[in-house]
Write an enzyme that holds these catalytic residues in place. Sequence first.
Site, PDB file in Angstrom:
ATOM      1  N   GLU A  42       0.850  -1.207   0.000  1.00 55.09           N
ATOM      2  CA  GLU A  42       0.000   0.000   0.000  1.00 55.09           C
ATOM      3  C   GLU A  42       0.874   1.242   0.000  1.00 55.09           C
ATOM      4  OE1 GLU A  42      -0.216   2.117   2.863  1.00 55.09           O
ATOM      5  OE2 GLU A  42      -0.337   0.841   4.649  1.00 55.09           O
ATOM      6  N   ARG A  68       0.794  -2.141  12.235  1.00 53.33           N
ATOM      7  CA  ARG A  68       0.021  -3.015  11.345  1.00 53.33           C
ATOM      8  C   ARG A  68      -0.411  -2.297  10.070  1.00 53.33           C
ATOM      9  NH1 ARG A  68      -0.705  -7.781  13.582  1.00 53.33           N
ATOM     10  NH2 ARG A  68      -2.246  -8.436  12.022  1.00 53.33           N
ATOM     11  N   CYS A  73       7.782  -1.289  -2.076  1.00 51.48           N
ATOM     12  CA  CYS A  73       8.940  -2.178  -2.184  1.00 51.48           C
ATOM     13  C   CYS A  73      10.058  -1.866  -1.200  1.00 51.48           C
ATOM     14  CB  CYS A  73       9.485  -2.162  -3.610  1.00 51.48           C
ATOM     15  SG  CYS A  73      10.138  -0.558  -4.170  1.00 51.48           S
ATOM     16  N   HIS A 112      12.835   0.460  -7.938  1.00 53.98           N
ATOM     17  CA  HIS A 112      12.271  -0.750  -7.335  1.00 53.98           C
ATOM     18  C   HIS A 112      13.379  -1.492  -6.609  1.00 53.98           C
ATOM     19  CE1 HIS A 112       9.682  -4.062  -6.520  1.00 53.98           C
ATOM     20  NE2 HIS A 112      10.411  -4.907  -7.226  1.00 53.98           N
ATOM     21  N   ASP A 129      11.285 -11.104  -3.763  1.00 55.78           N
ATOM     22  CA  ASP A 129      10.632  -9.801  -3.948  1.00 55.78           C
ATOM     23  C   ASP A 129       9.201  -9.889  -3.426  1.00 55.78           C
ATOM     24  OD1 ASP A 129       9.644  -7.381  -4.711  1.00 55.78           O
ATOM     25  OD2 ASP A 129       9.988  -7.630  -6.856  1.00 55.78           O
TER      26      ASP A 129
END
Length: 278
Positions: A42, A68, A73, A112, A129
């Site tokens: 998210e 939480r 990435c 990334h 990943d």
Amino acid sequence: MADMPTLLDAYFTRIGLTMPVESTLDALRDIVAGHNRSIPFENLDPVTGIPVVDLSAEALADKLLGRRRGGYCYEQNGLLGYVLDDLGFGVQRLVGRVIWMHDDDTLPAQTHQVLSVTLPDGDGPYLVDVGFGGQTLSSPIRLAPGQVQQTRHEPYRLLDHPEGFELQARVGGVWESLYLLDPIPRPRIDLEVGSWYVSTYPESVFVRGLTAALVTDDARWNLRGRRLAVHRAGGSEKTRLGSAADVLEVLEGRFGINLADLGDRAELEARVGRVLDS
């Protein structure tokens, strides 16, 4: 680095697994699967104007474990990297250029982050990943080109590329390119610069639009703005959510994101409402 027992205990509680006795390939596979199904992808921090810069073990454990939340990435693979370090795996942080759904010839930045993981007995390296959103790897694969490798979901393959490797996934019967991977390890400062960039640059996809994803054992759940898609082996289901309030309900109920961490509900709903159709 965060205190090791505290980090590992909190992490394995979060992903619903018992800490492995030995750091084997089977344990690595179980960890990736547990992470996939438990910690959502998210980008609510960039959407709400919160830069993501601190990639220390303490900061990532606080957000993804203590509060939480999920993350993208740099956070997902960042946290997992610290966990695997502490378990005795060999871990290197690599970066890549995302070309998945990149519809022009411009060169994307290396924004990334992934992990190159070697087992304690020297086997590997494996590409790990857990931070590529809805199409993220659901199992480790060997970091070597030329072979089709099955994951818990689709088959993947690495091809030789002038920059290093090109990762592809077989989606709907077609090989789709995901990213170009540079095999040179990167220090944390380079990763923090990349994370700051994608979380603050006005034209970043993480600033301009809302994304969430979760990979369960039998499905890939993807949310982009108000569009919710569920991809299973037998087909896909797509739903258009009516309002920002509906989106927040899905983020909490289906993706398990602690939205109370983001403050006032009405303000969050207003911010999400501005990116529903981006």
